[in-house]
Design a protein around this motif. Structure first.
Motif, mmCIF file in Angstrom:
data_model
loop_
_atom_site.group_PDB
_atom_site.id
_atom_site.type_symbol
_atom_site.label_atom_id
_atom_site.label_comp_id
_atom_site.label_asym_id
_atom_site.label_seq_id
_atom_site.Cartn_x
_atom_site.Cartn_y
_atom_site.Cartn_z
ATOM 1 N N UNK A 143 14.261 16.759 7.101
ATOM 2 C CA UNK A 143 15.263 16.810 6.029
ATOM 3 C C UNK A 143 15.087 15.638 5.061
ATOM 4 N N UNK A 144 14.773 14.464 5.591
ATOM 5 C CA UNK A 144 14.598 13.283 4.737
ATOM 6 C C UNK A 144 13.374 13.443 3.842
ATOM 7 N N UNK A 145 12.331 14.100 4.376
ATOM 8 C CA UNK A 145 11.122 14.348 3.588
ATOM 9 C C UNK A 145 11.438 15.278 2.415
ATOM 10 N N UNK A 146 12.206 16.347 2.700
ATOM 11 C CA UNK A 146 12.614 17.293 1.645
ATOM 12 C C UNK A 146 13.504 16.584 0.630
ATOM 13 N N UNK A 147 14.431 15.749 1.142
ATOM 14 C CA UNK A 147 15.347 15.015 0.264
ATOM 15 C C UNK A 147 14.575 14.095 -0.682
ATOM 16 N N UNK A 148 13.608 13.378 -0.150
ATOM 17 C CA UNK A 148 12.818 12.452 -0.975
ATOM 18 C C UNK A 148 12.066 13.198 -2.077
ATOM 19 N N UNK A 149 11.552 14.391 -1.736
ATOM 20 C CA UNK A 149 10.830 15.202 -2.731
ATOM 21 C C UNK A 149 11.767 15.640 -3.844
ATOM 22 N N UNK A 150 12.943 16.145 -3.449
ATOM 23 C CA UNK A 150 13.911 16.638 -4.443
ATOM 24 C C UNK A 150 14.473 15.495 -5.280
ATOM 25 N N UNK A 151 14.701 14.338 -4.643
ATOM 26 C CA UNK A 151 15.184 13.162 -5.376
ATOM 27 C C UNK A 151 14.158 12.736 -6.422
ATOM 28 N N UNK A 152 12.879 12.762 -6.026
ATOM 29 C CA UNK A 152 11.813 12.367 -6.947
ATOM 30 C C UNK A 152 11.760 13.319 -8.139
#
Length: 252
Positions: A143-152
């Motif tokens: 989830x954190x990996x997906x979050x970091x991608x979307x945040x970027x």
């Protein structure tokens, strides 16, 4: 007491047209961001919940480990008592004392077996919870990996348009200051009623620019006079004449 400037209806209408055009520009930036802001927020909430669950499982494991240590201490104490009773049994004076000591030894041996069973069950429970904990950690990582991608992605869009958004937000604030609170409240209410956010529209080809409802000549004449705020009888949008709409430009 300071004098508050009173704006004419025409000035208010001009400010509303400006505000509508500016906020339509800001809507375009929202469309560019799409669902990203909501997705980022939802992921952050989900990750927070997963962290809380991880903490809860870790606390449960720690509690079980403390329980195991208590049972191990109990075994040591019981085994020490068994040894003590074994020494005492060699110095008994009669069968009654011997039986009493044997009974105490059996009780302590049962305590040891019961404690060992508790330890075995608790160890199995820890193993089960360790699996749950590992899954939770992996889930958090994903989830954190997906979050970091979307945040970027979101930050990239924000950075590309930040200057323009600030510029248009400033213009929107300026336009709002030229409209009384009651009219502004009506404008905002109408804007929220429609997906395209159009609350102020021009009369085009004898029709409302929002719903294309026919506007009678008499009403069109009143709209062109700009003496009062006119609304479409069909959709409720604020109507302005095409000349005012065309003359009102948004500063880029």
């Amino acid at each position: 007491m300071s004098n508050v400037k009173e704006f004419s209806v025409e000035e208010k209408l001009t400010s509303l047209v400006t505000l509508q055009k500016v906020e339509s520009k800001l809507d375009e930036y929202k469309i560019l961001k799409g669902e990203l802001p909501m997705e980022v927020s939802d992921l952050e909430d989900e990750i927070q919940g997963l962290h809380a669950r991880q903490t809860r499982v870790e606390e449960e494991i720690n509690g079980i480990q403390e329980f195991i240590e208590q049972k191990k201490e109990g075994i040591k104490e019981a085994e020490a008592l068994v040894k003590k009773y074994e020494k005492q049994s060699s110095n008994v004076k009669n069968n009654r004392e011997f039986e009493a000591i044997n009974k105490e030894m059996e009780m302590q041996q049962l305590e040891v077996k019961l404690a060992e069973k508790h330890i075995k069950d608790a160890t199995e429970e820890i193993a089960e919870k360790a699996v749950v904990l590992e899954k939770a950690k992996k889930n958090i990582g994903t989830k954190e990996s997906v979050l970091n991608t979307k945040k970027a992605e979101l930050e990239k869009i924000i950075a590309a348009n930040e200057k323009e958004e600030k510029h248009f937000n400033k213009q929107a604030s300026e336009a709002k200051s030229h409209v009384d609170s009651r009219l502004l409240s009506s404008y905002e209410k109408i804007r929220k009623s429609y997906r395209n956010g159009l609350a102020v529209v021009a009369v085009e080809r004898d029709a409302c620019g929002g719903c294309f409802y026919y506007i009678p000549p008499q009403k069109q004449s009143e709209i062109r006079q700009r003496k009062k705020v006119m609304v479409c009888e069909n959709c409720g949008r604020i109507l302005v004449d095409d000349e005012l709409n065309a003359a009102t430009e948004v500063q880029k």
